[in-house]
Design a protein around this motif. Structure first.
Motif, PDB file in Angstrom:
ATOM      1  N   GLY A  48      12.480  -1.501   1.810  1.00 43.05           N
ATOM      2  CA  GLY A  48      12.149  -0.507   0.788  1.00 43.05           C
ATOM      3  C   GLY A  48      10.760   0.074   0.921  1.00 43.05           C
ATOM      4  O   GLY A  48      10.140   0.445  -0.089  1.00 43.05           O
ATOM      5  N   ILE A  49      10.254   0.156   2.133  1.00 39.52           N
ATOM      6  CA  ILE A  49       8.912   0.688   2.368  1.00 39.52           C
ATOM      7  C   ILE A  49       8.979   2.208   2.466  1.00 39.52           C
ATOM      8  O   ILE A  49       9.830   2.758   3.162  1.00 39.52           O
ATOM      9  CB  ILE A  49       8.309   0.090   3.653  1.00 39.52           C
ATOM     10  CG1 ILE A  49       8.157  -1.423   3.514  1.00 39.52           C
ATOM     11  CG2 ILE A  49       6.966   0.730   3.982  1.00 39.52           C
ATOM     12  CD1 ILE A  49       7.804  -2.123   4.814  1.00 39.52           C
ATOM     13  N   LYS A  50       8.077   2.863   1.766  1.00 40.58           N
ATOM     14  CA  LYS A  50       8.043   4.328   1.759  1.00 40.58           C
ATOM     15  C   LYS A  50       6.883   4.796   2.631  1.00 40.58           C
ATOM     16  O   LYS A  50       5.721   4.672   2.243  1.00 40.58           O
ATOM     17  CB  LYS A  50       7.879   4.850   0.323  1.00 40.58           C
ATOM     18  CG  LYS A  50       9.074   4.572  -0.570  1.00 40.58           C
ATOM     19  CD  LYS A  50       8.851   5.052  -1.978  1.00 40.58           C
ATOM     20  CE  LYS A  50       7.864   4.144  -2.708  1.00 40.58           C
ATOM     21  NZ  LYS A  50       7.724   4.513  -4.131  1.00 40.58           N
ATOM     22  N   ILE A 100      12.040  -1.028  14.156  1.00 37.65           N
ATOM     23  CA  ILE A 100      11.001  -0.864  13.135  1.00 37.65           C
ATOM     24  C   ILE A 100      11.516  -0.034  11.966  1.00 37.65           C
ATOM     25  O   ILE A 100      11.303  -0.389  10.796  1.00 37.65           O
ATOM     26  CB  ILE A 100       9.750  -0.214  13.759  1.00 37.65           C
ATOM     27  CG1 ILE A 100       9.047  -1.206  14.681  1.00 37.65           C
ATOM     28  CG2 ILE A 100       8.787   0.263  12.676  1.00 37.65           C
ATOM     29  CD1 ILE A 100       7.904  -0.609  15.478  1.00 37.65           C
ATOM     30  N   MET A 101      12.208   1.058  12.238  1.00 31.43           N
ATOM     31  CA  MET A 101      12.717   1.905  11.163  1.00 31.43           C
ATOM     32  C   MET A 101      13.777   1.176  10.341  1.00 31.43           C
ATOM     33  O   MET A 101      13.846   1.337   9.112  1.00 31.43           O
ATOM     34  CB  MET A 101      13.294   3.202  11.737  1.00 31.43           C
ATOM     35  CG  MET A 101      12.237   4.144  12.317  1.00 31.43           C
ATOM     36  SD  MET A 101      10.921   4.536  11.165  1.00 31.43           S
ATOM     37  CE  MET A 101      11.830   5.388   9.878  1.00 31.43           C
ATOM     38  N   GLU A 102      14.591   0.345  10.994  1.00 36.20           N
ATOM     39  CA  GLU A 102      15.575  -0.448  10.247  1.00 36.20           C
ATOM     40  C   GLU A 102      14.891  -1.420   9.304  1.00 36.20           C
ATOM     41  O   GLU A 102      15.324  -1.588   8.149  1.00 36.20           O
ATOM     42  CB  GLU A 102      16.476  -1.204  11.234  1.00 36.20           C
ATOM     43  CG  GLU A 102      17.458  -0.315  11.992  1.00 36.20           C
ATOM     44  CD  GLU A 102      18.241  -1.084  13.039  1.00 36.20           C
ATOM     45  OE1 GLU A 102      17.925  -2.284  13.258  1.00 36.20           O
ATOM     46  OE2 GLU A 102      19.166  -0.501  13.650  1.00 36.20           O
ATOM     47  N   GLU A 103      13.813  -2.062   9.761  1.00 33.87           N
ATOM     48  CA  GLU A 103      13.112  -3.018   8.908  1.00 33.87           C
ATOM     49  C   GLU A 103      12.351  -2.312   7.787  1.00 33.87           C
ATOM     50  O   GLU A 103      12.246  -2.849   6.679  1.00 33.87           O
ATOM     51  CB  GLU A 103      12.149  -3.860   9.756  1.00 33.87           C
ATOM     52  CG  GLU A 103      12.865  -4.794  10.728  1.00 33.87           C
ATOM     53  CD  GLU A 103      11.912  -5.754  11.413  1.00 33.87           C
ATOM     54  OE1 GLU A 103      10.690  -5.477  11.387  1.00 33.87           O
ATOM     55  OE2 GLU A 103      12.375  -6.753  11.975  1.00 33.87           O
ATOM     56  N   LEU A 146       0.781  -1.237   0.000  1.00 35.21           N
ATOM     57  CA  LEU A 146       0.000   0.000   0.000  1.00 35.21           C
ATOM     58  C   LEU A 146       0.811   1.284   0.000  1.00 35.21           C
ATOM     59  O   LEU A 146       0.235   2.369  -0.080  1.00 35.21           O
ATOM     60  CB  LEU A 146      -0.942   0.027   1.215  1.00 35.21           C
ATOM     61  CG  LEU A 146      -2.304  -0.626   0.993  1.00 35.21           C
ATOM     62  CD1 LEU A 146      -2.222  -2.134   1.108  1.00 35.21           C
ATOM     63  CD2 LEU A 146      -3.344  -0.077   1.940  1.00 35.21           C
ATOM     64  N   HIS A 147       2.141   1.210   0.101  1.00 31.50           N
ATOM     65  CA  HIS A 147       2.897   2.464   0.240  1.00 31.50           C
ATOM     66  C   HIS A 147       2.845   3.329  -1.015  1.00 31.50           C
ATOM     67  O   HIS A 147       3.160   4.527  -0.950  1.00 31.50           O
ATOM     68  CB  HIS A 147       4.351   2.186   0.666  1.00 31.50           C
ATOM     69  CG  HIS A 147       5.153   1.450  -0.355  1.00 31.50           C
ATOM     70  ND1 HIS A 147       6.517   1.296  -0.257  1.00 31.50           N
ATOM     71  CD2 HIS A 147       4.804   0.815  -1.504  1.00 31.50           C
ATOM     72  CE1 HIS A 147       6.972   0.607  -1.288  1.00 31.50           C
ATOM     73  NE2 HIS A 147       5.947   0.304  -2.047  1.00 31.50           N
ATOM     74  N   ASN A 148       2.470   2.759  -2.167  1.00 29.84           N
ATOM     75  CA  ASN A 148       2.329   3.548  -3.394  1.00 29.84           C
ATOM     76  C   ASN A 148       0.898   4.026  -3.619  1.00 29.84           C
ATOM     77  O   ASN A 148       0.607   4.642  -4.651  1.00 29.84           O
ATOM     78  CB  ASN A 148       2.787   2.736  -4.606  1.00 29.84           C
ATOM     79  CG  ASN A 148       4.291   2.580  -4.652  1.00 29.84           C
ATOM     80  OD1 ASN A 148       5.029   3.498  -4.285  1.00 29.84           O
ATOM     81  ND2 ASN A 148       4.764   1.419  -5.081  1.00 29.84           N
ATOM     82  N   LYS A 149       0.006   3.738  -2.668  1.00 24.42           N
ATOM     83  CA  LYS A 149      -1.398   4.112  -2.825  1.00 24.42           C
ATOM     84  C   LYS A 149      -1.883   5.090  -1.761  1.00 24.42           C
ATOM     85  O   LYS A 149      -2.895   5.768  -1.959  1.00 24.42           O
ATOM     86  CB  LYS A 149      -2.286   2.855  -2.775  1.00 24.42           C
ATOM     87  CG  LYS A 149      -2.078   1.884  -3.939  1.00 24.42           C
ATOM     88  CD  LYS A 149      -2.967   0.670  -3.792  1.00 24.42           C
ATOM     89  CE  LYS A 149      -2.797  -0.278  -4.970  1.00 24.42           C
ATOM     90  NZ  LYS A 149      -3.339   0.305  -6.229  1.00 24.42           N
ATOM     91  N   VAL A 150      -1.193   5.152  -0.631  1.00 22.73           N
ATOM     92  CA  VAL A 150      -1.683   5.953   0.484  1.00 22.73           C
ATOM     93  C   VAL A 150      -0.497   6.399   1.349  1.00 22.73           C
ATOM     94  O   VAL A 150       0.560   5.768   1.335  1.00 22.73           O
ATOM     95  CB  VAL A 150      -2.692   5.129   1.320  1.00 22.73           C
ATOM     96  CG1 VAL A 150      -1.996   4.008   2.063  1.00 22.73           C
ATOM     97  CG2 VAL A 150      -3.468   6.002   2.284  1.00 22.73           C
TER      98      VAL A 150
END
Length: 353
Positions: free
Chosen positions: A218-220, A210-213, A182-186
């Motif tokens: 590659g989560i935006k 959490i931020m490292e993972e 969902l990171h490219n949708k919202v």
């Protein structure tokens, strides 16, 4: 008689000139007042915002939303029992409330996702959420392409609070897969739920993990905009602290307690009181500040990035064919490339004219 009328007219005109008031000063045109016009128009029209909350049951999503906006969105909700939960699939509930504060109206829609992550097999639990987001994009695209575009209701998801369980030491596979889908949708804002279950050291350790993972996969997530050089120092410091607080470790409460002679919103424990709006206890205030001060930016990113991506993909897949009339109306350009019969018809019409 004629001279008397002219005298009266001149007196009336001079009076009208005298009664006209203007704030103009020499060298002042007046376009510096344009932001005030936009402000008045925006306040009169009101604002719209749609927030989605996603996470497992029991993480305090409803309580947090009620605490954020000081409202009661879920007064009529019926909590299912264990038997119903076992059969329950992911569904989406949208609740809308009109909030007014100091003359400014906000039409807030909160989309909840009961049943998410509660099943044994959750590999398809986010499909309904993706479909819902795409449906809102499709509805907006259809309304935008219609004849009447004045009163379009914007139900697109502007922000998604993704609630992470505090009882694990990192993100679950479902958390990673959901955010990747969902990171490219919202605009995703990660939130550590029920942070009062953790010590300060545990909160910092979990945030770092959490931020490292998130970076490793590659989560935006939603990036807070950088400050301009002409911004004041207090605002720059506020944005810096907000960026450092991600993911926000929060807890919600709708109960007012008395602490040292003052009423606070918090939770009572045998060892003390957790004050929800105390930045030393949790990131609730920082989360609300982020949401309110960057609400316009969240809407702009939704419009200019997520919606435009959907719109371009949608039109590329199902782009309607151009009608023949539009081809003819292109200043008769490329007439020789048209079929011969059509060219003959145009010539015959020209000769008749």
């Amino acid at each position: 008689m004629l001279g008397c009328c002219q005298t009266r007219r001149s007196e009336m005109s001079s009076e009208s000139v005298k009664t006209f008031s203007s704030l103009e000063t020499p060298g002042y045109v007046g376009f510096a007042n344009l932001p005030n016009q936009v402000h008045r128009k925006s306040v009169k029209k009101g604002f719209e915002f749609t927030l989605m909350v996603v996470g497992e049951s029991g993480l305090g999503k409803s309580t947090l939303v009620d605490s954020l906006f000081l409202t009661d969105l879920y007064s009529e909700r019926v909590i299912p029992d264990a038997v119903e939960k076992a059969k329950q699939t992911v569904k989406l509930d949208a609740s809308t409330v009109e909030i007014e504060e100091r003359g400014v109206k906000l039409r807030l829609t909160v989309v909840d996702t009961p049943g998410y992550g509660d099943a044994i097999d959750n590999h398809d639990s986010f499909r309904a959420i993706i479909q819902y987001i795409d449906d809102q994009f499709e509805r907006y695209l259809r309304d935008e392409s219609g004849l009447n575009r004045r009163n379009i209701v914007d139900n697109r998801i502007h922000c998604c609070f993704y609630f992470i369980s505090p009882f694990g030491h990192s993100l679950k596979p479902l958390d990673i897969e959901f955010m990747k889908q969902l990171h490219n949708k919202v605009n995703i804002v990660p939130v550590i739920a029920k942070a009062d279950c953790l010590t300060k050291k545990e909160v910092l350790r979990l945030k770092k993990k959490i931020m490292e993972e998130i970076e490793a996969n590659g989560i935006k997530i939603y990036p807070l905009p950088d400050c301009d050089s002409d911004e004041d120092d207090d605002y720059k410091e506020q944005v810096r602290q907000l960026k450092e607080a991600v993911p926000f470790a929060v807890c919600g409460a709708n109960t007012l307690l008395e602490v040292k002679g003052r009423k606070v919103r918090g939770r009572q424990y045998p060892w003390g009181v957790i004050e929800v709006e105390n930045p030393e206890h949790c990131d609730f205030i920082k989360l609300r500040t982020m949401l309110i001060t960057h609400m316009q930016d969240l809407q702009e990113v939704t419009q200019e990035v997520h919606y435009e991506n959907y719109r371009s993909e949608r039109l590329a897949k199902g782009a309607p064919k151009k009608p023949l009339v539009s081809i003819i109306c292109l200043k008769f350009r490329g007439l020789s490339q048209l079929p011969l019969t059509m060219g003959q018809k145009l010539k015959s019409r020209g000769s008749q004219g």
